[in-house]
Design a protein around this motif. Structure first.
Motif, PDB file in Angstrom:
ATOM      1  N   HIS A  28     -10.657  -8.193  -7.192  1.00 16.93           N
ATOM      2  CA  HIS A  28      -9.935  -9.042  -6.244  1.00 16.93           C
ATOM      3  C   HIS A  28      -9.814  -8.424  -4.846  1.00 16.93           C
ATOM      4  O   HIS A  28      -9.481  -9.121  -3.890  1.00 16.93           O
ATOM      5  CB  HIS A  28      -8.534  -9.327  -6.786  1.00 16.93           C
ATOM      6  CG  HIS A  28      -7.645  -8.127  -6.762  1.00 16.93           C
ATOM      7  ND1 HIS A  28      -7.717  -7.136  -7.720  1.00 16.93           N
ATOM      8  CD2 HIS A  28      -6.692  -7.739  -5.874  1.00 16.93           C
ATOM      9  CE1 HIS A  28      -6.846  -6.194  -7.427  1.00 16.93           C
ATOM     10  NE2 HIS A  28      -6.200  -6.531  -6.312  1.00 16.93           N
ATOM     11  N   LEU A  29     -10.100  -7.130  -4.713  1.00 14.97           N
ATOM     12  CA  LEU A  29      -9.877  -6.446  -3.429  1.00 14.97           C
ATOM     13  C   LEU A  29     -10.755  -6.976  -2.293  1.00 14.97           C
ATOM     14  O   LEU A  29     -10.421  -6.791  -1.125  1.00 14.97           O
ATOM     15  CB  LEU A  29     -10.082  -4.936  -3.584  1.00 14.97           C
ATOM     16  CG  LEU A  29      -9.079  -4.233  -4.499  1.00 14.97           C
ATOM     17  CD1 LEU A  29      -9.425  -2.759  -4.641  1.00 14.97           C
ATOM     18  CD2 LEU A  29      -7.647  -4.417  -3.995  1.00 14.97           C
ATOM     19  N   LEU A  30     -11.855  -7.646  -2.621  1.00 14.33           N
ATOM     20  CA  LEU A  30     -12.715  -8.213  -1.576  1.00 14.33           C
ATOM     21  C   LEU A  30     -12.545  -9.727  -1.441  1.00 14.33           C
ATOM     22  O   LEU A  30     -13.290 -10.371  -0.706  1.00 14.33           O
ATOM     23  CB  LEU A  30     -14.184  -7.872  -1.830  1.00 14.33           C
ATOM     24  CG  LEU A  30     -14.557  -6.401  -1.711  1.00 14.33           C
ATOM     25  CD1 LEU A  30     -16.066  -6.217  -1.863  1.00 14.33           C
ATOM     26  CD2 LEU A  30     -14.089  -5.794  -0.421  1.00 14.33           C
ATOM     27  N   ASP A  31     -11.559 -10.285  -2.119  1.00 14.32           N
ATOM     28  CA  ASP A  31     -11.364 -11.736  -2.086  1.00 14.32           C
ATOM     29  C   ASP A  31     -11.024 -12.272  -0.701  1.00 14.32           C
ATOM     30  O   ASP A  31     -11.135 -13.476  -0.466  1.00 14.32           O
ATOM     31  CB  ASP A  31     -10.278 -12.160  -3.080  1.00 14.32           C
ATOM     32  CG  ASP A  31     -10.754 -12.101  -4.528  1.00 14.32           C
ATOM     33  OD1 ASP A  31     -11.950 -11.851  -4.771  1.00 14.32           O
ATOM     34  OD2 ASP A  31      -9.908 -12.299  -5.425  1.00 14.32           O
ATOM     35  N   ASP A  32     -10.631 -11.391   0.219  1.00 14.60           N
ATOM     36  CA  ASP A  32     -10.340 -11.848   1.588  1.00 14.60           C
ATOM     37  C   ASP A  32     -10.990 -10.938   2.643  1.00 14.60           C
ATOM     38  O   ASP A  32     -10.508 -10.829   3.756  1.00 14.60           O
ATOM     39  CB  ASP A  32      -8.830 -11.949   1.820  1.00 14.60           C
ATOM     40  CG  ASP A  32      -8.118 -10.611   1.656  1.00 14.60           C
ATOM     41  OD1 ASP A  32      -8.778  -9.603   1.307  1.00 14.60           O
ATOM     42  OD2 ASP A  32      -6.900 -10.577   1.885  1.00 14.60           O
ATOM     43  N   TRP A  62     -23.602 -11.572   3.311  1.00 19.43           N
ATOM     44  CA  TRP A  62     -22.686 -11.279   4.416  1.00 19.43           C
ATOM     45  C   TRP A  62     -22.874 -12.282   5.543  1.00 19.43           C
ATOM     46  O   TRP A  62     -24.000 -12.633   5.892  1.00 19.43           O
ATOM     47  CB  TRP A  62     -22.931  -9.872   4.958  1.00 19.43           C
ATOM     48  CG  TRP A  62     -22.570  -8.790   3.997  1.00 19.43           C
ATOM     49  CD1 TRP A  62     -23.415  -8.128   3.144  1.00 19.43           C
ATOM     50  CD2 TRP A  62     -21.272  -8.235   3.775  1.00 19.43           C
ATOM     51  NE1 TRP A  62     -22.714  -7.209   2.409  1.00 19.43           N
ATOM     52  CE2 TRP A  62     -21.400  -7.241   2.787  1.00 19.43           C
ATOM     53  CE3 TRP A  62     -20.011  -8.489   4.333  1.00 19.43           C
ATOM     54  CZ2 TRP A  62     -20.311  -6.503   2.329  1.00 19.43           C
ATOM     55  CZ3 TRP A  62     -18.939  -7.743   3.880  1.00 19.43           C
ATOM     56  CH2 TRP A  62     -19.090  -6.766   2.891  1.00 19.43           C
ATOM     57  N   ASN A  63     -21.763 -12.695   6.132  1.00 19.14           N
ATOM     58  CA  ASN A  63     -21.790 -13.522   7.341  1.00 19.14           C
ATOM     59  C   ASN A  63     -21.956 -12.677   8.590  1.00 19.14           C
ATOM     60  O   ASN A  63     -22.495 -13.158   9.579  1.00 19.14           O
ATOM     61  CB  ASN A  63     -20.492 -14.341   7.459  1.00 19.14           C
ATOM     62  CG  ASN A  63     -20.476 -15.513   6.523  1.00 19.14           C
ATOM     63  OD1 ASN A  63     -21.464 -16.199   6.361  1.00 19.14           O
ATOM     64  ND2 ASN A  63     -19.352 -15.731   5.869  1.00 19.14           N
ATOM     65  N   THR A  64     -21.449 -11.448   8.560  1.00 18.61           N
ATOM     66  CA  THR A  64     -21.520 -10.592   9.750  1.00 18.61           C
ATOM     67  C   THR A  64     -21.920  -9.165   9.374  1.00 18.61           C
ATOM     68  O   THR A  64     -21.544  -8.669   8.302  1.00 18.61           O
ATOM     69  CB  THR A  64     -20.160 -10.524  10.490  1.00 18.61           C
ATOM     70  OG1 THR A  64     -19.222  -9.796   9.696  1.00 18.61           O
ATOM     71  CG2 THR A  64     -19.628 -11.911  10.810  1.00 18.61           C
ATOM     72  N   THR A  65     -22.654  -8.526  10.273  1.00 18.80           N
ATOM     73  CA  THR A  65     -22.979  -7.111  10.063  1.00 18.80           C
ATOM     74  C   THR A  65     -21.725  -6.262  10.213  1.00 18.80           C
ATOM     75  O   THR A  65     -21.604  -5.222   9.563  1.00 18.80           O
ATOM     76  CB  THR A  65     -24.064  -6.616  11.033  1.00 18.80           C
ATOM     77  OG1 THR A  65     -23.670  -6.891  12.362  1.00 18.80           O
ATOM     78  CG2 THR A  65     -25.394  -7.272  10.740  1.00 18.80           C
ATOM     79  N   GLU A  66     -20.767  -6.706  11.021  1.00 15.61           N
ATOM     80  CA  GLU A  66     -19.513  -5.963  11.176  1.00 15.61           C
ATOM     81  C   GLU A  66     -18.768  -5.881   9.844  1.00 15.61           C
ATOM     82  O   GLU A  66     -18.237  -4.833   9.492  1.00 15.61           O
ATOM     83  CB  GLU A  66     -18.617  -6.602  12.245  1.00 15.61           C
ATOM     84  CG  GLU A  66     -19.165  -6.528  13.652  1.00 15.61           C
ATOM     85  CD  GLU A  66     -20.140  -7.663  13.989  1.00 15.61           C
ATOM     86  OE1 GLU A  66     -20.677  -7.652  15.109  1.00 15.61           O
ATOM     87  OE2 GLU A  66     -20.382  -8.542  13.138  1.00 15.61           O
ATOM     88  N   ASN A  69     -20.750  -3.496   7.575  1.00 16.06           N
ATOM     89  CA  ASN A  69     -20.572  -2.103   7.984  1.00 16.06           C
ATOM     90  C   ASN A  69     -19.158  -1.606   7.706  1.00 16.06           C
ATOM     91  O   ASN A  69     -18.974  -0.455   7.306  1.00 16.06           O
ATOM     92  CB  ASN A  69     -20.926  -1.936   9.462  1.00 16.06           C
ATOM     93  CG  ASN A  69     -22.414  -2.055   9.699  1.00 16.06           C
ATOM     94  OD1 ASN A  69     -23.216  -1.918   8.786  1.00 16.06           O
ATOM     95  ND2 ASN A  69     -22.791  -2.334  10.932  1.00 16.06           N
ATOM     96  N   ALA A  70     -18.155  -2.457   7.902  1.00 18.70           N
ATOM     97  CA  ALA A  70     -16.777  -2.063   7.592  1.00 18.70           C
ATOM     98  C   ALA A  70     -16.641  -1.745   6.102  1.00 18.70           C
ATOM     99  O   ALA A  70     -15.930  -0.815   5.713  1.00 18.70           O
ATOM    100  CB  ALA A  70     -15.794  -3.161   7.996  1.00 18.70           C
ATOM    101  N   PHE A  71     -17.339  -2.496   5.263  1.00 22.41           N
ATOM    102  CA  PHE A  71     -17.326  -2.229   3.826  1.00 22.41           C
ATOM    103  C   PHE A  71     -17.994  -0.882   3.524  1.00 22.41           C
ATOM    104  O   PHE A  71     -17.447  -0.049   2.810  1.00 22.41           O
ATOM    105  CB  PHE A  71     -18.043  -3.351   3.073  1.00 22.41           C
ATOM    106  CG  PHE A  71     -18.249  -3.054   1.617  1.00 22.41           C
ATOM    107  CD1 PHE A  71     -17.210  -3.189   0.715  1.00 22.41           C
ATOM    108  CD2 PHE A  71     -19.484  -2.632   1.148  1.00 22.41           C
ATOM    109  CE1 PHE A  71     -17.393  -2.900  -0.635  1.00 22.41           C
ATOM    110  CE2 PHE A  71     -19.681  -2.341  -0.194  1.00 22.41           C
ATOM    111  CZ  PHE A  71     -18.627  -2.477  -1.085  1.00 22.41           C
ATOM    112  N   ALA A  76     -14.171   1.232   1.471  1.00 20.71           N
ATOM    113  CA  ALA A  76     -14.238   0.415   0.256  1.00 20.71           C
ATOM    114  C   ALA A  76     -15.395   0.853  -0.646  1.00 20.71           C
ATOM    115  O   ALA A  76     -15.261   0.897  -1.870  1.00 20.71           O
ATOM    116  CB  ALA A  76     -14.366  -1.059   0.611  1.00 20.71           C
ATOM    117  N   PHE A  77     -16.515   1.186  -0.051  1.00 15.03           N
ATOM    118  CA  PHE A  77     -17.698   1.605  -0.795  1.00 15.03           C
ATOM    119  C   PHE A  77     -17.546   3.041  -1.324  1.00 15.03           C
ATOM    120  O   PHE A  77     -18.158   3.414  -2.321  1.00 15.03           O
ATOM    121  CB  PHE A  77     -18.921   1.488   0.120  1.00 15.03           C
ATOM    122  CG  PHE A  77     -20.228   1.868  -0.498  1.00 15.03           C
ATOM    123  CD1 PHE A  77     -20.787   1.103  -1.504  1.00 15.03           C
ATOM    124  CD2 PHE A  77     -20.920   2.976  -0.046  1.00 15.03           C
ATOM    125  CE1 PHE A  77     -22.019   1.442  -2.069  1.00 15.03           C
ATOM    126  CE2 PHE A  77     -22.149   3.321  -0.598  1.00 15.03           C
ATOM    127  CZ  PHE A  77     -22.687   2.559  -1.606  1.00 15.03           C
TER     128      PHE A  77
END
Length: 194
Positions: A28-32, A62-66, A69-71, A76-77
């Motif tokens: 669930h941690l990536l649900d938002d 992904w919708n955005t590279t940002e 990259n944040a992931f 998170a990774f």
């Protein structure tokens, strides 16, 4: 749209309940997650549905590279790398995405097929065929969605589709979907991506 996947191939006697438990705890941690179209938490078990291996292999659109990259760089990774070792992360540029007729149903299975783009072919023609395959798969009975992307460093296409049943109308590696985080699925661009 950007596609991304990493694979953790685990020992033949590995207790896949450990992966199931991990996904149940943290899925669930990536649900938002900002910039994420969707993440499917995928599992193959040796001897089940024809799988030769035990494997955990999340697949992302992904919708955005940002957001991607944040992931990857934002922590998170890191937990996955700490627990299993840092895997190689494959990335592909989006070619096409379509929602299927069963778009409102939960995705229970996924099919991923990678194919080499042969030398000496007309690239526009190969990419048009990949887009047509996305449309064909999205129109198949039980399809939740279909997407295709290309890695130009390896000249490899990846076809990815989600299904509401365990008898998908697609060829490739069959995975069970343990969870799907889809905060930006409705913002994934549809159709051809160029």
């Amino acid at each position: 749209m950007h596609a991304m996947q990493y694979e953790l191939t685990l020992p033949a006697d590995y207790d896949m309940g450990i992966v199931r438990g991990r996904v149940a705890r943290i899925g669930h941690l990536l649900d938002d997650w900002e910039g994420l179209g969707l993440k499917t938490y995928l599992l193959r078990e040796r001897g089940v549905n024809g799988s030769p291996v035990n494997q955990y292999a999340p697949f992302y659109l992904w919708n955005t590279t940002e957001g991607m990259n944040a992931f990857l760089w934002g922590g998170a990774f890191q937990g996955l790398g700490d627990d299993f070792g840092r895997p190689s992360v494959r990335q592909w540029s989006g070619l096409a995405h379509e929602e299927g007729g069963a778009a409102g149903a939960p995705a229970r299975f996924a099919v991923r097929r990678r194919q080499r783009v042969p030398d000496g072919v007309e690239l526009a023609e190969v990419m048009a065929e990949a887009v047509a395959e996305v449309t064909r798969l999205a129109g198949a009975d039980g399809a939740v969605l279909s997407a295709a992307a290309v890695d130009t460093s390896r000249w490899e296409l990846v076809h990815f589709s989600l299904w509401e049943q365990d008898t998908p109308k697609a060829d490739g590696d069959l995975f069970e979907v343990l969870h799907m985080s889809a905060p930006g699925r409705d913002r994934l661009p549809r159709g051809r991506q160029w």
